[in-house]
Design a protein around this motif. Structure first.
Motif, short mmCIF file in Angstrom:
data_model
loop_
_atom_site.label_atom_id
_atom_site.label_comp_id
_atom_site.label_asym_id
_atom_site.label_seq_id
_atom_site.Cartn_x
_atom_site.Cartn_y
_atom_site.Cartn_z
N TRP A 195 0.82 -1.05 0.09
CA TRP A 195 0.08 -0.02 0.01
C TRP A 195 0.91 1.36 -0.04
N MET A 196 1.86 1.10 0.78
CA MET A 196 2.70 2.37 0.70
C MET A 196 3.59 2.70 -0.31
N ASN A 197 3.97 1.58 -1.22
CA ASN A 197 4.53 1.60 -2.50
C ASN A 197 3.60 2.21 -3.34
N ASP A 198 2.32 1.66 -3.69
CA ASP A 198 1.28 2.19 -4.30
C ASP A 198 1.17 3.75 -4.10
N LEU A 199 1.19 4.29 -2.83
CA LEU A 199 0.82 5.55 -2.66
C LEU A 199 2.04 6.39 -2.88
N ALA A 200 3.38 5.80 -2.74
CA ALA A 200 4.51 6.79 -3.24
C ALA A 200 4.39 6.79 -4.63
N HIS A 201 4.09 6.02 -5.49
CA HIS A 201 3.94 6.04 -6.89
C HIS A 201 3.06 6.87 -7.31
N LEU A 256 1.87 9.60 -5.52
CA LEU A 256 2.48 10.98 -5.12
C LEU A 256 3.50 11.33 -6.02
N LYS A 257 4.40 10.81 -6.61
CA LYS A 257 5.55 11.12 -7.12
C LYS A 257 4.98 12.23 -8.31
N THR A 258 4.07 11.75 -9.19
CA THR A 258 4.03 12.50 -10.40
C THR A 258 3.38 13.83 -9.93
N PRO A 259 2.39 14.15 -8.83
CA PRO A 259 1.85 15.52 -8.67
C PRO A 259 2.80 16.23 -7.79
N LEU A 260 3.69 15.71 -6.91
CA LEU A 260 4.61 16.38 -6.34
C LEU A 260 5.79 17.22 -7.56
N THR A 261 5.93 16.08 -8.17
CA THR A 261 6.75 16.62 -9.28
C THR A 261 6.18 17.90 -10.13
N SER A 262 5.08 17.66 -10.32
CA SER A 262 4.44 19.02 -11.04
C SER A 262 4.34 20.12 -10.18
N ILE A 263 4.00 20.07 -8.80
CA ILE A 263 4.07 21.21 -7.88
C ILE A 263 5.29 21.74 -7.85
N SER A 264 6.68 21.07 -7.89
CA SER A 264 7.87 21.34 -7.62
C SER A 264 8.02 22.28 -8.90
N LEU A 265 7.83 21.86 -10.13
CA LEU A 265 7.89 22.53 -11.41
C LEU A 265 7.30 23.99 -11.29
N VAL A 266 6.03 23.78 -10.84
CA VAL A 266 5.15 25.19 -10.97
C VAL A 266 5.98 26.18 -9.98
#
Length: 456
Positions: free
Chosen positions: A194-200, A202-212
């Protein structure tokens, strides 16, 4: 003459009989004297005393049998399995939990049979033999694969993770408590999945927030620019946490096959890591000292070891006192064993790396959990690591760690067939991490792992 001989023989026979009776009476009185008889019984005839002792012994036997039966009833309702074998490894007794865990069928207490007839488990046999030989309690954990009576049951049988606690009993018998840990293992696996699925996720939206956030930093005026900068730092910290978690998960799944083994110069590698972190160390005026050989070459995965020393030195800088120092001490050692003819049976070269900082050290209550994932140590240690003069500095240098750095380091060292140990240095009082790595190639890595991690 014949009459005289007859009476003489009769007198000798009666004398022998009287002596025997006297001796038996003395032995009986001595034996009865050691038994608990009230004062009134001391003046009773010896035969009456004997009858009284026999009745008392029958009563004691009934009480002991009642206690044994009460103990067996308690073991029957116990939440763990229990089995008992004699000196010939015959199954003397087991409760219903043990029968269910080990799938013991057609067992009768009245007819003991070899444990091998009911359960085929090499680990359980070894646990019993070691307990009998060493005459002390033992503990062992293993995966039990139940035997299938026919092919149709193969799809229904499931392997179980068991933990056995053994204890030596009288006359070579051994008692074993069995704990079924499969529910805990399954729960941990589901949690990790469950934690691995959650990490996967979270990775994409966090990267988008960082770029913005990076795009907005040069377009806003204070105080919004500082807020966006803080948002960018916290987002990068979350991204690093997600990446660390995914890396730790990948290391735990068959870690040996993910190593790219080549010749690595260890001293140069550590110096390269320090140069990367030197700007952070310069803020607290922390020096780095190395002692050991000028060159030490080992067969390892360079990028993975780089990550190990990066995590360790980053923690050392974070928790060291201002104007302190961090020491790296390297030494080599030959481990080996020789036959009775003084011929070497095996030899392994081990390199030991001691990393010592000048901080306040680990809290004694934290040391057993230092390498656990997401474990955060004593908050006082984290507060002492922060320099008040640097409170406005970068978030990376002052923010607490993710709790995964040392867990990742342990997994990498273990994958290389080595060990890592945490303690406080007796001289400096700072944190002391001791790494031991084999210098041999990948083909001999399994042998090294057996040397460094012997079976219990």
């Amino acid at each position: 003459m014949a009459i005289v001989a007859f009476f003489l023989g009769l007198a000798v026979g009666i004398g022998f009989w009287l002596c025997q009776q006297f001796w038996m009476r003395q032995q009986l009185q001595q034996w009865l004297g050691g038994l608990p008889i009230d004062s009134f019984g001391l003046y009773m005839p010896i035969m009456s005393r004997l009858r009284r002792v026999i009745a008392w012994m029958k009563q004691e036997r009934q009480q002991l049998e009642a206690q044994v039966e009460e103990g067996r009833q308690l073991l029957q309702v116990a939440p763990v399995g229990y089995l008992q074998v004699d000196e010939e490894n015959q199954l003397v007794w087991c409760n219903s939990q043990a029968q269910e865990i080990l799938q013991i069928q057609k067992w009768e207490p009245s007819s003991p049979r070899l444990l091998l007839k009911f359960v085929r488990s090499y680990e359980l046999d070894q646990l019993i033999d070691n307990t009998r030989q060493q005459q002390k309690a033992q503990m062992r954990e293993w995966v039990f694969h139940p035997a299938c009576q026919n092919g149709s049951e193969m799809g229904k049988t499931r392997s179980l993770t068991l933990r056995g606690y053994s204890w030596p009993l009288r006359e070579g018998q051994v008692g074993v408590f069995l704990e079924n840990r499969q529910p805990l293992v399954t729960l941990a696996q589901n949690r990790d999945r469950w934690m691995n699925d959650l990490a996967h996720e979270l990775k994409t939206p966090l990267t988008s927030i960082s770029l913005v956030a990076e795009a907005l930093q040069g377009r806003l005026e204070p105080p919004w620019s500082q807020r966006v900068e803080r948002l960018s730092g916290e987002t990068n910290r979350l991204i690093k946490l997600v990446q660390d978690w995914l890396e730790l998960t990948h290391l735990e799944v068959d870690p040996g096959d993910k190593l790219v083994i080549k010749s690595v110069e260890l001293c140069a590698l550590i110096q390269s890591v320090w140069q990367t972190l030197e700007p952070l160390a310069r803020q607290k005026q922390i020096n780095f000292e190395y002692s050991g050989p000028e060159q030490v070459r080992i067969e390892a995965d360079e990028s993975k070891l780089y990550r190990v020393f990066l995590n360790i030195l980053d923690n050392s800088i974070r928790y060291s006192s201002p104007q302190g120092k961090i020491q790296a001490i390297i030494a080599t050692e030959i481990l080996g064993e020789r036959s009775p003819h003084r011929q070497p049976t095996w030899e392994r070269e081990i390199v030991q790396i001691d990393m010592i900082d000048s901080g306040s050290g680990f809290s004694p209550s934290d040391i057993p959990y230092i390498f656990d994932r997401l474990y955060r140590g004593d908050p006082a240690r984290a507060r002492q690591s922060l320099d008040p003069t640097q409170s406005q500095g970068k978030a990376y240098s002052t923010s607490p760690g993710s709790g995964l750095g040392l867990a990742i380091a342990e997994q990498i060292i273990t994958a290389h067939g080595g060990t890592i140990k945490a303690s406080n240095h007796p001289d400096t009082g700072g944190a002391w991490l001791q790494l031991r790595l084999p210098c041999d190639s990948r083909s001999d890595r399994e042998a090294s792992r057996n040397v460094l991690h012997p079976n219990p």
